[in-house]
Design an enzyme around this catalytic site. Structure first.
Site, short mmCIF file in Angstrom:
data_model
loop_
_atom_site.label_atom_id
_atom_site.label_comp_id
_atom_site.label_asym_id
_atom_site.label_seq_id
_atom_site.Cartn_x
_atom_site.Cartn_y
_atom_site.Cartn_z
CG ASN A 168 5.81 33.96 69.33
OD1 ASN A 168 6.58 34.87 68.98
ND2 ASN A 168 6.25 32.83 69.86
CD GLU A 189 11.80 38.31 67.31
OE1 GLU A 189 12.49 37.32 67.04
OE2 GLU A 189 10.93 38.33 68.19
CG ASP A 235 8.46 36.87 65.62
OD1 ASP A 235 8.41 37.95 66.20
OD2 ASP A 235 8.52 35.77 66.21
#
Length: 796
Positions: free
Chosen positions: A350, A428, A381
């Site tokens: 993250n 992701e 992400d």
């Protein structure tokens, strides 16, 4: 030994600490200040600043005069506020709307990481548009402190600040530990001198002692005060303050070591210094001894005769040469030509977050900070955004969003500023086919030749290329379509086996947050040919079993594991997982059930040879300390070569029961914790708050090596506490072990408070008398705070 905790007393009787102080003062009475010795603690700010050698610099003069600068923060109208370099040349003061304590409206030059010109920060790009770009600049701080975005009245004034701060940073970087100590003491003296008359009453001296974290008995403090009060007027003037500080900062433990080698003449010859170096385990030649004298001896006459006095000896031990970290390991010293899977690789989870993963802010600055810490695998992400532009944020949460394009631009600018070795972008993907193609186009157009889109040799490799072969290249980790599909066909993957879906499911935190529906396209389970084509060496595939992975998985295929899944594999099939990691890359990520983005212990994953052990870089704590320690060596380049027995495909090593399968002999590690110096106050605004420090030494390695031992605490002394306690450890797998030194403030009523720490690999530990330069919770320097220890490693 682990010592039991005793109850604090508010006013103890004759304690060990007081006995040490009494001995300390008695010793000082017999040791008057030596001619030519470094004199710390000068009250005159000008004299302290003059030592920097920048007093005549035109840019520095502008900073000393001060400037009205706009602080750029948000869209609201900003007011000009005065910013000025203080007379010590090491501190910037700034005006503030709020009534704050002194420590809240100053910052040290030592805490600045870089200065950027123009719109080179996220804040400037968003909110600096009302000012011409040449008038804007940004101060970037070390650790977690937010950037300071500023605008000057003219472009010339902005340039003066950029150049001036850059010069001061370069000078601060070159400062010796003694110089940093002098500036630290000077700052304390300036604050203790309440009426600014350049004289110090006994009350002001007592106040100063509390500021520097020592509660000295009034009788001993007054005795020292009167001995230095040569004018006998109950005020210490400048030269008397210098004498007081010189006596206060004496290091009896260093004098004892020095006299043990120098004998009665109190001077070290080159031959005697060579004997000390031999006992330290250093290169012990006469030539090396003479080189050290020429570099560190302060007295010119002594240097001319190849002699070293106590001050020069102290300077040497406080320098990087006297550090516990092997200086040969601070550059690239390992073989960088082995396959990628043979290295531990610094990895972030993250990466875009600056705070927790539920409602924290996403920022391109988070990518910059991770890259400047040596991170070599960052996570993106990716979700459907408006206007055809994909965005990055933590799905199913309230975190803010940033454009995928902006993140890639920041990555382009900072990918190789800290390390030349390959950077992996871990995608992701939750975007549909159209925005996937947009992502691919952005990466190609923005990253250009840095982006690797073809195998190096043109063929499918039998093993992964090396960091050396992939220097200056950016690799994409993601899904890849089978090569036999035509351009018009799209790959569809069963969502139940999706790597991203598994990670997403692990990371959904609460039922209420699951109701937040991010914009995910219906065709997000398909992969566009354009995005597939930029994936070369890091092809993400779902993990099925170790047996299949060992016998059928291609070298370029890799899988991701939650910390829970990795831990299960280690417990149940430790040796097979080690063999798997000898051939393939594995990425480990934290469980998302932790609201505060807490990290897991990375050491247990490294024990099994996992390479991409991804942590939340935005969450400081013991886990990030271990990560920083693991990648401290090898030039902090983000790649550390795994031990040989973690690289061999037929290894017998099992981290749960290592036995002698490594071929290494266990090590008996003996560390004598001697003293600490200038530990920071935890409550700077409350003089009566003084730490009761103790030292804990932790060994992190395979389970049988993990161990913690600590000293007793020392009451009311963070300035120069003395322990002289020896802690011993047996380390069976030293190549994997990390040593963490932690200083905490003992508390009887609640949990102990963190003071500072330093972590490093056991193979990088130097033997002998060593200083440990402590770091704060977020990894920034606590200079001049140090521990002084003696280390001995003996093979068993």
């Amino acid at each position: 030994m682990i010592c039991g905790k005793r109850k604090k007393q508010s006013r103890p009787a004759e304690t060990l600490q007081q006995q040490q102080q009494q001995h300390h003062l008695h010793h000082q009475q017999q040791q008057p200040p030596r001619p030519g010795a470094a004199q710390p603690g000068k009250l005159s700010a000008h004299r302290a600043f003059k030592k920097l050698g920048l007093t005549d610099d035109e840019d520095i003069k502008v900073l000393l005069k001060g400037s009205l600068l706009w602080k750029i923060k948000g869209r609201q109208q900003q007011k000009q506020r005065l910013h000025r370099l203080q007379d010590d040349g090491m501190t910037i003061w700034f005006e503030t709307r709020f009534k704050r304590a002194h420590s809240k409206h100053v910052f040290s030059i030592l805490h600045i990481e870089s200065v950027r010109e123009g719109y080179q920060s996220e804040g400037q790009r968003k909110y600096g548009g009302s000012f011409p770009e040449p008038q804007c600049f940004t101060i970037v701080f070390r650790g977690k402190r937010k950037n300071l975005d500023l605008a000057a009245q003219t472009a010339e004034e902005a340039q003066r600040w950029v150049r001036g701060l850059t010069k001061l940073m370069a000078r601060a970087e070159a400062m010796s530990q003694r110089e940093k100590l002098e500036h630290w003491i000077h700052d304390i003296l300036q604050r203790a001198d309440k009426n600014k008359d350049n004289k110090m009453s006994f009350k002001e001296i007592k106040n100063m002692l509390r500021m520097i974290n020592i509660d000295m008995n009034d009788i001993y403090a007054y005795r020292l005060f009167k001995e230095c009060d040569r004018s006998n007027n109950d005020r210490l003037e400048e030269h008397e303050i210098e004498e007081f500080c010189t006596r206060l900062m004496a290091r009896p433990e260093l004098e004892e070591i020095f006299h043990g080698y120098s004998g009665e003449d109190c001077v070290l010859s080159a031959e005697e210094l060579r004997e000390f170096l031999r006992d330290q385990g250093e290169e012990a030649s006469l030539q090396r001894a003479r080189e050290i004298i020429q570099v560190y001896e302060l007295n010119e006459k002594a240097r001319q005769h190849d002699l070293m006095m106590l001050d020069g000896f102290t300077m040497y031990l406080l320098s990087s040469a006297g550090s516990i970290l092997n200086q040969a390991h601070t550059g690239i010293y390992q073989d960088m030509t082995q396959p990628l899977c043979h290295y531990f690789i610094s990895s972030s989870h993250n990466t875009y977050l600056t705070d927790n993963q539920i409602g924290g802010a996403s920022s391109t600055e988070a990518y910059i900070r991770a890259l400047m810490k040596g991170c070599r695998c960052v996570e993106l992400d990716c979700w459907e955004g408006s206007n055809g532009e994909p965005v990055i944020y933590h799905g199913h949460t309230l975190t803010s969003k940033i454009l995928f394009r902006d993140a890639i631009e920041s990555i382009r600018d900072y990918a190789f500023k800290h390390s030349p070795y390959p950077l992996i972008l871990s995608l992701e993907n939750h975007c549909g086919l159209e925005q996937q193609s947009t992502m691919a186009r952005h990466m190609k157009s923005i990253l250009g030749d840095m982006l690797l889109t073809q195998p190096l040799d043109g063929d499918v490799p039998k093993q992964l290329p090396s960091p050396e072969q992939l220097k200056w290249k950016i690799l994409v980790k993601g899904k890849k379509l089978p090569e036999d599909k035509s351009d018009s066909e799209r790959g569809s993957f069963a969502s139940s086996h999706e790597e991203e879906t598994e990670e997403e499911d692990d990371e959904r935190s609460t039922n209420s947050l699951q109701e937040i529906k991010p914009l995910q396209a219906k065709d997000a389970t398909q992969i566009s040919r354009e995005l597939s084509d930029v994936v070369v060496y890091c092809r993400a595939v779902p993990f099925q079993s170790l047996a299949r992975g060992l016998h059928h998985q291609e070298p370029t295929e890799m899988s991701s594991f939650s910390e829970r899944k990795a831990r299960k594999l280690i417990k149940e099939s430790g040796n097979l997982f080690v063999r798997y990691n000898a051939r393939h890359l594995s990425r480990i990520y934290p469980l998302g059930l932790k609201m505060n983005s807490a990290n897991y212990n990375p050491q247990e994953m490294w024990n099994a040879g996992c390479q991409l052990v991804a942590l939340n870089f935005q969450t400081p704590g013991a886990e990030m300390d271990l990560n920083d320690g693991r990648f401290l060596a090898n030039g902090r380049c983000g790649y550390v070569l795994k031990p040989a027995w973690l690289r061999h495909g037929q290894t017998n090593f099992d981290p749960e029961s290592p036995r002698r399968s490594t071929g290494q002999r266990p090590i008996a590690l003996t560390i004598k914790v001697i003293t600490a110096q200038q530990l920071p106050k935890l409550n700077k605004e409350k003089n009566s708050s003084i730490v009761d420090p103790f030292v804990r030494i932790e060994i992190h390695g395979v389970p049988v090596d993990c161990c913690k031992k600590q000293t007793e605490y020392r009451l009311n002394n963070g300035f120069n506490p003395c322990w002289n306690e020896t802690l011993t450890f047996q380390v069976r797998v030293p190549e994997l072990a990390l040593v963490r030194f932690v200083v905490e403030d003992y508390d009887t009523t609640s949990s102990n408070d963190f003071v500072g720490q330093f972590t490093l690999p056991l193979p990088s530990v130097k033997e002998g008398y060593r200083h440990i330069h402590l770091l704060s919770r977020d990894g920034t320097s606590l200079s001049p705070a140090t521990l002084f220890v003696h280390v001995k490693c003996k093979k068993m």
